[in-house]
Scaffold this motif. Structure first.
Motif, PDB file in Angstrom:
ATOM      1  N   LYS A 277       0.819  -1.219   0.000  1.00 37.63           N
ATOM      2  CA  LYS A 277       0.000   0.000   0.000  1.00 37.63           C
ATOM      3  C   LYS A 277       0.855   1.273   0.000  1.00 37.63           C
ATOM      4  O   LYS A 277       0.617   2.213   0.751  1.00 37.63           O
ATOM      5  CB  LYS A 277      -0.938   0.015   1.208  1.00 37.63           C
ATOM      6  N   VAL A 278       1.877   1.288  -0.853  1.00 37.39           N
ATOM      7  CA  VAL A 278       2.735   2.469  -0.968  1.00 37.39           C
ATOM      8  C   VAL A 278       1.936   3.603  -1.606  1.00 37.39           C
ATOM      9  O   VAL A 278       1.237   3.398  -2.607  1.00 37.39           O
ATOM     10  CB  VAL A 278       3.991   2.147  -1.812  1.00 37.39           C
ATOM     11  N   ASP A 279       2.036   4.787  -1.032  1.00 45.65           N
ATOM     12  CA  ASP A 279       1.295   5.945  -1.536  1.00 45.65           C
ATOM     13  C   ASP A 279       1.826   6.362  -2.904  1.00 45.65           C
ATOM     14  O   ASP A 279       3.034   6.508  -3.107  1.00 45.65           O
ATOM     15  CB  ASP A 279       1.431   7.105  -0.549  1.00 45.65           C
ATOM     16  N   SER A 280       0.928   6.541  -3.858  1.00 51.20           N
ATOM     17  CA  SER A 280       1.319   6.943  -5.208  1.00 51.20           C
ATOM     18  C   SER A 280       0.830   8.350  -5.545  1.00 51.20           C
ATOM     19  O   SER A 280       0.622   8.666  -6.725  1.00 51.20           O
ATOM     20  CB  SER A 280       0.777   5.934  -6.231  1.00 51.20           C
ATOM     21  N   ASP A 281       0.632   9.166  -4.550  1.00 52.22           N
ATOM     22  CA  ASP A 281       0.200  10.560  -4.733  1.00 52.22           C
ATOM     23  C   ASP A 281      -1.093  10.673  -5.528  1.00 52.22           C
ATOM     24  O   ASP A 281      -1.275  11.598  -6.330  1.00 52.22           O
ATOM     25  CB  ASP A 281       1.301  11.370  -5.429  1.00 52.22           C
ATOM     26  N   GLY A 282      -2.004   9.723  -5.325  1.00 52.36           N
ATOM     27  CA  GLY A 282      -3.294   9.776  -5.992  1.00 52.36           C
ATOM     28  C   GLY A 282      -3.296   9.284  -7.431  1.00 52.36           C
ATOM     29  O   GLY A 282      -4.327   9.330  -8.098  1.00 52.36           O
ATOM     30  N   MET A 283      -2.159   8.827  -7.935  1.00 50.60           N
ATOM     31  CA  MET A 283      -2.083   8.297  -9.304  1.00 50.60           C
ATOM     32  C   MET A 283      -2.363   6.796  -9.297  1.00 50.60           C
ATOM     33  O   MET A 283      -2.126   6.127  -8.282  1.00 50.60           O
ATOM     34  CB  MET A 283      -0.689   8.514  -9.890  1.00 50.60           C
ATOM     35  N   PRO A 284      -2.857   6.231 -10.404  1.00 55.80           N
ATOM     36  CA  PRO A 284      -2.908   4.773 -10.520  1.00 55.80           C
ATOM     37  C   PRO A 284      -1.491   4.217 -10.369  1.00 55.80           C
ATOM     38  O   PRO A 284      -0.581   4.668 -11.060  1.00 55.80           O
ATOM     39  CB  PRO A 284      -3.462   4.536 -11.923  1.00 55.80           C
ATOM     40  N   TYR A 285      -1.302   3.247  -9.468  1.00 52.91           N
ATOM     41  CA  TYR A 285       0.062   2.827  -9.150  1.00 52.91           C
ATOM     42  C   TYR A 285       0.794   2.263 -10.355  1.00 52.91           C
ATOM     43  O   TYR A 285       2.005   2.435 -10.486  1.00 52.91           O
ATOM     44  CB  TYR A 285       0.070   1.799  -8.007  1.00 52.91           C
ATOM     45  N   ILE A 286       0.080   1.608 -11.236  1.00 50.19           N
ATOM     46  CA  ILE A 286       0.744   1.019 -12.405  1.00 50.19           C
ATOM     47  C   ILE A 286       1.342   2.114 -13.298  1.00 50.19           C
ATOM     48  O   ILE A 286       2.435   1.961 -13.844  1.00 50.19           O
ATOM     49  CB  ILE A 286      -0.235   0.112 -13.194  1.00 50.19           C
ATOM     50  N   LEU A 287       0.638   3.242 -13.420  1.00 54.15           N
ATOM     51  CA  LEU A 287       1.176   4.380 -14.170  1.00 54.15           C
ATOM     52  C   LEU A 287       2.305   5.048 -13.392  1.00 54.15           C
ATOM     53  O   LEU A 287       3.321   5.449 -13.958  1.00 54.15           O
ATOM     54  CB  LEU A 287       0.065   5.399 -14.442  1.00 54.15           C
ATOM     55  N   PHE A 288       2.093   5.153 -12.100  1.00 52.06           N
ATOM     56  CA  PHE A 288       3.076   5.765 -11.210  1.00 52.06           C
ATOM     57  C   PHE A 288       4.428   5.049 -11.311  1.00 52.06           C
ATOM     58  O   PHE A 288       5.479   5.697 -11.429  1.00 52.06           O
ATOM     59  CB  PHE A 288       2.533   5.699  -9.776  1.00 52.06           C
ATOM     60  N   SER A 289       4.401   3.731 -11.288  1.00 49.14           N
ATOM     61  CA  SER A 289       5.651   2.974 -11.322  1.00 49.14           C
ATOM     62  C   SER A 289       6.220   2.880 -12.734  1.00 49.14           C
ATOM     63  O   SER A 289       7.441   2.922 -12.917  1.00 49.14           O
ATOM     64  CB  SER A 289       5.436   1.564 -10.751  1.00 49.14           C
ATOM     65  N   TYR A 290       5.360   2.788 -13.753  1.00 48.31           N
ATOM     66  CA  TYR A 290       5.867   2.676 -15.116  1.00 48.31           C
ATOM     67  C   TYR A 290       6.568   3.955 -15.557  1.00 48.31           C
ATOM     68  O   TYR A 290       7.601   3.911 -16.238  1.00 48.31           O
ATOM     69  CB  TYR A 290       4.736   2.347 -16.098  1.00 48.31           C
ATOM     70  N   LEU A 291       6.027   5.106 -15.167  1.00 49.33           N
ATOM     71  CA  LEU A 291       6.642   6.383 -15.527  1.00 49.33           C
ATOM     72  C   LEU A 291       7.994   6.570 -14.839  1.00 49.33           C
ATOM     73  O   LEU A 291       8.800   7.394 -15.272  1.00 49.33           O
ATOM     74  CB  LEU A 291       5.708   7.541 -15.156  1.00 49.33           C
ATOM     75  N   ALA A 292       8.243   5.804 -13.787  1.00 47.16           N
ATOM     76  CA  ALA A 292       9.552   5.815 -13.142  1.00 47.16           C
ATOM     77  C   ALA A 292      10.474   4.771 -13.779  1.00 47.16           C
ATOM     78  O   ALA A 292      11.657   5.032 -14.009  1.00 47.16           O
ATOM     79  CB  ALA A 292       9.410   5.558 -11.649  1.00 47.16           C
ATOM     80  N   LEU A 293       9.934   3.603 -14.067  1.00 41.48           N
ATOM     81  CA  LEU A 293      10.750   2.527 -14.639  1.00 41.48           C
ATOM     82  C   LEU A 293      11.190   2.846 -16.061  1.00 41.48           C
ATOM     83  O   LEU A 293      12.253   2.387 -16.501  1.00 41.48           O
ATOM     84  CB  LEU A 293       9.964   1.207 -14.621  1.00 41.48           C
ATOM     85  N   TRP A 294      10.397   3.613 -16.775  1.00 41.05           N
ATOM     86  CA  TRP A 294      10.747   3.959 -18.164  1.00 41.05           C
ATOM     87  C   TRP A 294      12.102   4.678 -18.231  1.00 41.05           C
ATOM     88  O   TRP A 294      13.025   4.186 -18.888  1.00 41.05           O
ATOM     89  CB  TRP A 294       9.613   4.798 -18.755  1.00 41.05           C
ATOM     90  N   PRO A 295      12.287   5.814 -17.544  1.00 40.49           N
ATOM     91  CA  PRO A 295      13.617   6.433 -17.579  1.00 40.49           C
ATOM     92  C   PRO A 295      14.647   5.658 -16.766  1.00 40.49           C
ATOM     93  O   PRO A 295      15.838   5.661 -17.111  1.00 40.49           O
ATOM     94  CB  PRO A 295      13.387   7.828 -16.985  1.00 40.49           C
ATOM     95  N   TRP A 296      14.210   4.979 -15.693  1.00 35.75           N
ATOM     96  CA  TRP A 296      15.175   4.254 -14.867  1.00 35.75           C
ATOM     97  C   TRP A 296      15.816   3.094 -15.630  1.00 35.75           C
ATOM     98  O   TRP A 296      17.025   2.864 -15.528  1.00 35.75           O
ATOM     99  CB  TRP A 296      14.520   3.730 -13.593  1.00 35.75           C
ATOM    100  N   ASN A 297      15.028   2.346 -16.375  1.00 38.84           N
ATOM    101  CA  ASN A 297      15.573   1.225 -17.147  1.00 38.84           C
ATOM    102  C   ASN A 297      16.580   1.708 -18.178  1.00 38.84           C
ATOM    103  O   ASN A 297      17.581   1.031 -18.445  1.00 38.84           O
ATOM    104  CB  ASN A 297      14.450   0.447 -17.840  1.00 38.84           C
ATOM    105  N   TYR A 298      16.319   2.871 -18.751  1.00 42.14           N
ATOM    106  CA  TYR A 298      17.297   3.424 -19.696  1.00 42.14           C
ATOM    107  C   TYR A 298      18.579   3.781 -18.965  1.00 42.14           C
ATOM    108  O   TYR A 298      19.683   3.452 -19.429  1.00 42.14           O
ATOM    109  CB  TYR A 298      16.729   4.663 -20.390  1.00 42.14           C
ATOM    110  N   PHE A 299      18.458   4.435 -17.824  1.00 40.82           N
ATOM    111  CA  PHE A 299      19.625   4.836 -17.046  1.00 40.82           C
ATOM    112  C   PHE A 299      20.447   3.627 -16.608  1.00 40.82           C
ATOM    113  O   PHE A 299      21.668   3.583 -16.810  1.00 40.82           O
ATOM    114  CB  PHE A 299      19.168   5.637 -15.827  1.00 40.82           C
TER     115      PHE A 299
END
Length: 258
Positions: A56-78
């Motif tokens: 139950k990690v807080d995602s600032d009111g965003m759908p968690y799947i979008l919340f995490s994907y928008l982080a993993l997208w640049p992170w995976n590149y890095f």
């Protein structure tokens, strides 16, 4: 100093090395470039189940799947560029010892070859945005700034690690651990707002913090968190300049120890 004119003269070599890196990654692969979709998508699903539904990690009111994907997208590149660029000189030792060319072409080609995966993952993001009915806001106009920050940070650290790996082969073994550690030092599975306020001034010096939070704000129509972006952008410039000059300083011994 770095001779950018010389790098430009070897642009054809950079192009062919970048193309070779893409082909080598997917050579004799059944799924081919589909891996660029499978890896971030399934990682996002796992993070959503574990951190979004169970922890139950807080995602600032965003759908968690979008919340995490928008982080993993640049992170995976890095993280991918760190691995590719750090090993670029060691893997091309035969070229270094036999023919002259600007050695910086090797980590640079590793950085550029990963842009294909980055672009393919963007297509998946578009599908998710349509599914959740999310429309990017005006912050999308600042996306090039975030991309430059991401590239500078990736290239700066990549050049430093590639030069270090030539002399110290431990870098290759330590890199896997380092990437895993850095994953939790960036707001991939949690929000920066979850970090205690007394630590945020230090935490935002991580360039990936501003990049990830900026990506979330740009695609989810939220105010751009400049207070989290500009400290990391300064650090990204410093890292890029330091990595570039360290690479140039070590370049004269590459052929001797490769």
């Amino acid at each position: 100093m770095v001779d950018f004119k010389e790098l430009w003269r070897y642009k054809d070599l950079l192009y062919f090395l970048t193309l070779r890196g893409i082909k080598a990654r997917y050579a004799q692969s059944i799924l081919g470039v589909s891996w660029a979709i499978i890896v971030p998508l399934f990682t996002t699903l796992v993070f959503t189940i574990v951190f979004g539904n169970l922890a139950k990690v807080d995602s600032d009111g965003m759908p968690y799947i979008l919340f995490s994907y928008l982080a993993l997208w640049p992170w995976n590149y890095f993280s991918g560029t760190l691995t590719e660029s750090a090993n670029s000189l060691v893997q091309n030792a035969n070229m270094i010892t036999k023919v002259y060319f600007p050695r910086m072409v090797l980590p640079l080609s590793a950085i550029l070859s990963k842009l294909l995966d980055f672009t393919i993952a963007f297509v998946v993001l578009l599908g998710m945005l349509i599914y959740f009915g999310q429309v990017p806001g005006w912050g999308i106009l600042f996306l090039p700034i975030l991309l430059i920050q991401l590239l500078m940070c990736s290239l700066g650290i990549g050049m430093f690690l590639s030069a270090l790996a030539v002399k110290y082969r431990d870098v290759k073994h330590a890199l896997t651990f380092l990437v895993q550690l850095l994953l939790y030092a960036a707001p991939v599975v949690y929000s920066t707002s979850a970090v205690p306020e007394q630590y945020q001034s230090l935490y935002v010096l991580n360039p990936m913090v501003g990049v990830i939070e900026g990506f979330r704000a740009a695609f989810l129509a939220r105010p751009m968190p400049w207070e989290w972006i500009w400290p990391g952008s300064i650090v990204a410039v410093v890292v890029f300049v330091f990595g570039m000059f360290y690479f140039r300083r070590m370049e004269r011994i590459f052929a001797d120890v490769a």
